[in-house]
Write an enzyme that holds these catalytic residues in place. Structure first.
Site, PDB file in Angstrom:
ATOM      1  CB  CYS A   1       4.054 -16.031 -22.395  1.00 32.99           C
ATOM      2  SG  CYS A   1       5.177 -14.697 -22.828  1.00 32.99           S
TER       3      CYS A   1
ATOM      4  CG  HIS B   1      -2.021  -0.976   1.175  1.00 31.54           C
ATOM      5  ND1 HIS B   1      -3.342  -0.637   1.016  1.00 31.54           N
ATOM      6  CD2 HIS B   1      -1.997  -2.325   1.281  1.00 31.54           C
ATOM      7  CE1 HIS B   1      -4.087  -1.728   1.029  1.00 31.54           C
ATOM      8  NE2 HIS B   1      -3.287  -2.769   1.186  1.00 31.54           N
TER       9      HIS B   1
END
Length: 627
Positions: A573, A328
């Site tokens: 990927c 945060h």
């Protein structure tokens, strides 16, 4: 000026360790009132290094419900003051309360301190079928601390984070905010100014969430939070959004598992809500609210973002990649024109008065009972030692004797010869003769000789704890010269230990066998035996060679393990043609099953450099190999 900061620290101890001390952490935020959430402290874990800091008064709430895991949640409010007593500072509260349902601390006694009402009457019709047990359960998770600063009441809140499919926690969160709303309305009806700060775990609008879905704002908790805001008919101003209504990309929380900070892929769930009249004499609340007249600024402290500092590494992919700092970012609000208060002292609910910090006072009866119990357990020997507190506790009065250097050398020589003799009786006879015939004219005390004898004998001394309770059983100095009892199978160990004396001064200690190799590695057994044999060689070069052999074997084994892992080829990927990272399912029907995802950090779908959302199940064969 009064500066208020809210910050989800994601564990107070890690943040204190990160900054070096609690004082440095608090000073880095540079605020008068600092509200921490998710401290992850229990009452048993409280200590001065994480609660007490010079120049600050602390008020805390810890979770009392384990829920089958360690400490979680928890809030703490730190107030910067110049004096804890007879202070006129707004930062120092006149009263404080743990929890918000009126069931914790002094609120259980319906106590009223000054003009701050700690007891909140609960209307059973408004709360529905909510029992006292449910209220206590909601209030037991340490998610709220309330401080009354005279001119306003401050709620430090850590809202529950839940999954949509967890019906029990959904009900918990509904109950949590329903009770809070009742408390706010109660105080506002009394004419109080109410500030609500903290991690509410709610992003109210689509602008407060990166890549918000079309139905994002229809979620019930987001609708509830918006209903509490002034633009939707509620009593509160969202301080940040009211100051910056059009700012995008303003986020305070980032998923630490996907490196969301790198591409600013987060949400704004840390809020400062403010309601009440200003300090001016006026009749119009609309134009003269405390927000319009006294809130100078409200900003997100982006310099606390993980990965922004030059000495903090970037996220490199995978769950094992950890960034230093909380997930945060702090938010601050700056107030002006707040008048001082009448002189007041620190409330009795402050952390400085907690038994875990201040200590528990003993009664005279309990003190005498403990003393009598110790005397009964220790016996007469302890009474003698109490009379000799300033004397040495060595027995046989040998501490007042000394020996000459020549006799000390002769005694050590005799003792060394005795070690190699099979008869322990003759060895003890030599030692007794040496001790009893010692001269008193040397500057070398027997206490110094005792340390040398201990190194020869290798006998473990009696534990301090045992000596503390029974000083009459303290060993004599003769006992340090006795050869330890030999057990079957210890011959090789003793021969190996005796050969350590030939190690040169450049080699301090030999590494332990279990530190150098795994006992399951059969390939090292021959090398270990060869090295043990080499240790007995008086030639110093053989010992150095043995140590080199150990290191070489360990390096070889480690490299073989790395090569074995590299044999498991990772798929690429689709978006970047880069190796994926493996993960496993943590719950559900596929628990434990392996899958692969893109290794890049999560980011907006419009950013081609961010995670491409590649997903691929691993084959059953690969899953078996990894297990």
């Amino acid at each position: 000026m009064v500066k208020i900061v809210t910050y989800n620290v994601n564990g107070l101890r890690p943040r204190v360790a990160q900054h070096g001390s609690l004082r440095r952490l608090l000073d880095s935020l540079d605020a008068d009132i600092i509200c921490f959430q998710e401290t992850k402290l229990s009452r048993q874990d409280l200590s001065g290094d994480v609660i007490m800091a010079e120049g600050y008064e602390a008020f805390i709430s810890c979770n009392r419900s384990s829920r089958g895991r360690g400490p979680y949640s928890g809030v703490a409010t730190f107030c910067r003051v110049t004096s804890a007593f007879a202070s006129q500072e707004v930062a120092l509260p006149v009263a404080a309360e743990e929890g918000f349902a009126g069931l914790q601390g002094s609120a259980k006694d319906n106590e009223v301190i000054g003009d701050f009402v700690l007891d909140m009457p609960m209307d059973e019709e408004d709360l529905g079928e909510i029992t006292r047990e449910e209220l206590l359960r909601v209030d037991n998770e340490g998610r709220c601390i309330i401080t009354d600063h005279g001119h306003f009441v401050l709620f430090n809140i850590y809202g529950p984070s839940i999954g949509e499919d967890d019906e029990e926690r959904v009900r918990f969160k509904l109950l949590f905010y329903k009770i809070l709303q009742k408390r706010w309305e109660f105080l506002l009806a009394l004419g109080k100014r109410v500030f609500v700060v903290g991690d509410l775990n709610i992003a109210p609008s689509s602008i407060d969430r990166c890549d918000a879905s079309p139905g994002f704002e229809k979620q019930m908790f987001r609708e509830w939070l918006r209903s509490m805001l002034r633009e939707h008919g509620g009593p509160f101003f969202d301080a940040f959004r009211s100051k910056h209504p059009e700012r995008t990309g303003a986020y305070t929380c980032f998923n630490q598992k996907v490196g969301a900070e790198e591409y600013n892929y987060g949400s704004r769930i840390d809020h400062i809500l403010i309601s009440g009249a200003c300090f001016h004499d006026c009749n119009s609340v609309e134009d003269h609210s405390i927000f319009h007249c006294h809130v100078e600024d409200c900003e997100i402290m982006n310099h606390f973002r993980r990965g922004d500092s030059g000495n903090i590494s970037k996220w490199k992919g995978g769950r094992s990649s950890k960034l230093e700092g909380s997930d945060h970012i702090p938010v601050y609000m700056l107030l002006n024109g707040i008048p001082e208060l009448p002189a007041h002292n620190t409330p009795p609910s402050a952390a400085r008065y907690l038994p875990e910090i201040r200590g528990r006072q003993q009664s005279i009866v309990s003190f005498l009972s403990k003393r009598k119990l110790c005397e009964a357990e220790d016996g007469p020997g302890l009474n003698i030692s109490r009379d000799r507190e300033n004397q040495s506790c060595c027995s046989d009065d040998l501490e007042r004797r000394s020996i000459s250097k020549e006799e000390l050398a002769t005694g050590i020589t005799e003792f060394s010869k005795g070690v190699n003799q099979p008869s322990p009786t003759s060895k003890r006879r030599n030692l007794d003769h040496w001790i009893n015939e010692g001269s008193s004219g040397s500057s070398v005390t027997l206490l110094a000789a005792q340390g040398m004898k201990t190194s020869f004998s290798g006998v473990k001394s009696v534990s301090n704890k045992k000596n503390k309770h029974n000083l009459s059983s303290q060993p004599t100095i003769k006992s340090f010269f006795r050869r330890p009892e030999t057990k079957p199978g210890d011959a090789n160990i003793n021969s190996l230990a005796s050969s350590v004396d030939t190690v040169p001064s450049s080699v301090d200690t030999l590494p332990k066998m279990d530190e150098l190799c795994s006992p399951q590695d059969d390939s090292l057994q021959e090398n270990i035996q060869c090295t043990a044999a080499a240790d007995g060689d008086p030639d110093n070069s053989n010992i150095s060679s043995s140590l080199s052999t150990y290191k070489c074997n360990i390096a070889t084994l480690e490299w073989q393990r790395i090569q074995q892992r590299m044999k498991m080829t990772l798929p690429l990927c689709k978006g970047h043609r880069e190796p994926c990272i493996p993960r496993s399912v943590k719950k559900g029907s596929n628990i434990g099953r392996l899958f692969y995802v893109c290794a890049r950090a999560q980011g907006p779908s419009s950013n081609p450099e961010a995670n491409c959302n590649h997903f691929q199940w691993a084959s059953v064969k690969s899953k078996g190999k990894r297990q």
